[in-house]
Enzyme design. Structure first.
Site, short mmCIF file in Angstrom:
data_model
loop_
_atom_site.label_atom_id
_atom_site.label_comp_id
_atom_site.label_asym_id
_atom_site.label_seq_id
_atom_site.Cartn_x
_atom_site.Cartn_y
_atom_site.Cartn_z
N CYS A 134 -3.84 -15.56 17.10
CA CYS A 134 -4.24 -15.07 15.77
C CYS A 134 -5.27 -16.06 15.20
O CYS A 134 -5.18 -16.48 14.06
CB CYS A 134 -3.03 -14.90 14.85
SG CYS A 134 -2.00 -16.35 14.68
N ASP A 140 1.34 -14.85 23.84
CA ASP A 140 0.87 -14.86 22.44
C ASP A 140 0.89 -16.33 22.04
O ASP A 140 1.87 -16.82 21.49
CB ASP A 140 1.81 -14.01 21.59
CG ASP A 140 1.37 -13.92 20.13
OD1 ASP A 140 0.19 -14.19 19.86
OD2 ASP A 140 2.22 -13.62 19.28
N ALA A 148 7.75 -15.66 22.48
CA ALA A 148 8.20 -14.50 21.70
C ALA A 148 8.44 -14.78 20.23
O ALA A 148 8.31 -13.90 19.39
CB ALA A 148 9.48 -13.93 22.33
#
Length: 406
Positions: free
Chosen positions: A354, A301, A233
């Site tokens: 990313c 993520d 997170a």
């Protein structure tokens, strides 16, 4: 433009900390902007924008200035002089700026601009690796776009307002925004402004979040009342988005190995009015093993090279080392195999980075699906987002579903 000595010296101080001391550009800029309380917004803008531009094109400016790291203070002034000449700024008559050969600078720039690794200012190894991974045409377009400063993009916090109401609130505070087609909660600022001082921000009506990043939580297809786990997170940008999509109903467990980041998430959650977030620091494997087979939705993520967000973090180009890719791909695979076990039968998982490198993205997912842990999952869809095509950060996200009978 008239140059003020103290502003230029502040840029030189910042570059010294970034290039020679290895400090992070964003932290350095924050620090340097506090040097003089009398600086106005234009002064602060000059320092920040010039520093970032010189970090972005470090290799090109150093090559033209004929200086090598570690850079002495006169070296940094030479590089700054190159930036000034190429920006069309008349050089002041200061002793730090020895007679600058303007014609030679422009000639050398024309020459080096024909070679991508100099024009886009990237290390040889990165240029070679990315061209091999993406192909020459895509990599050439991508790195050019990644060298452009990023737009300021806001995400509407739907726990407190709507996009149209947010636009009006910001307009009342003198900030113009425009919607972006295909991004339901996003607003773009046509002109840069410090949105963090607005009452709208203090009231938690929005977060600053790139448009590509906003697609990640959407892809996870969360529903109010579910148990959702955000496994990496950090400071919680995507957790806050998930909480809004869940309408504050259900349980959202936000985990990270860094307790300091989770403290920041708690602070942001209070401002956002997100009440269903439960931060949990991963102090040992027990923290996530307790959750195995229990979550409707899981977001991974994953930590990555960050090559898709170079526009925001231009010093990534100089901080990344070739061996980091090997290390991070092993970490990504371990995280995928461990955290995927949190998904309950029939539940869904999003793996996102990313980065624009297939090694961190589609190849990781294929490898996972071929593993014992991944054999219970199937790919629903994935998205490869390139800055050169979308205009926003480079991202990858894959939606996987666990077999209901697993």
């Amino acid at each position: 433009m008239r140059l003020h000595r103290n502003l230029v010296f502040a840029v030189i101080d910042a570059l010294n900390l970034i290039f020679n001391e290895g400090e992070y550009a964003d932290k350095v800029v924050q620090k340097v902007l506090k040097f003089d309380k009398r600086w106005g917004s234009r002064d602060r803008g000059f320092i920040a924008e010039t520093t970032y531009e010189m970090v972005r094109y470090k290799r090109l400016y150093a090559e033209i200035a004929e200086v090598k790291a570690p850079f002495s203070r006169p070296d940094l002034f030479r590089m700054w002089a190159v930036w000034a000449v190429l920006s069309g700024i008349k050089l002041p008559d200061w002793k730090q700026l020895e007679p600058t050969p303007e014609r030679r600078i422009k000639g050398r720039f024309d020459e080096l601009s024909k070679i991508r690794k100099y024009r886009e200012a990237i290390p040889d190894w990165m240029d070679t690796l990315c061209e091999k991974a993406l192909g020459e045409k895509l990599w050439t377009a991508e790195i050019a776009k990644l060298n452009e400063p990023a737009d300021v993009i806001l995400r509407t916090n739907t726990l407190k307002t709507t996009k149209e109401k947010l636009r009006k609130s910001l307009l009342d505070e003198g900030i113009v925004t425009e919607p972006i087609k295909g991004y339901p909660l996003a607003l773009r600022l046509p002109e840069r402004a410090n949105v963090f001082v607005t009452q709208s921000f203090k009231d938690g009506l929005f977060e600053v979040q790139d448009a590509s990043s906003q697609l990640v939580a959407e892809l996870l297809d969360v529903q109010p009342g579910q148990r959702v786990v955000d496994t990496c997170a950090g400071a919680g940008g995507k957790s806050l988005h998930l909480a809004a999509l869940m309408e504050n109903k259900g349980q959202l467990i936000s985990m990270d190995i860094y307790g300091s980041k989770l403290k920041e998430l708690k602070r942001r959650a209070r401002r956002n009015g997100a009440h269903n977030i439960e931060p949990r620091e991963i102090t040992s494997s027990k923290v996530y093993k307790k959750l195995y087979d229990s979550a409707d939705r899981v977001l991974i993520d994953a930590p990555c090279t960050g090559l898709g967000v170079i526009r925001r973090n231009p010093d990534t180009k100089w901080k990344l080392q070739p061996d980091f890719l090997d290390k991070i791909t092993k970490t990504q695979q371990e995280i995928l195999r461990s955290y995927s076990k949190i998904v309950k039968p029939g539940g869904k998982l999003v793996y996102a980075t990313c980065s624009i490198l297939p090694q961190e993205n589609v190849e990781q997912v294929k490898s996972f699906l071929a593993s014992e842990e991944g054999s219970k999952f199937s790919m629903v869809t994935d998205k490869k987002i390139y800055a050169s095509k979308s205009g926003f950060d480079g991202f990858y996200m894959a939606l996987l579903q666990k077999d209901p009978t697993a």
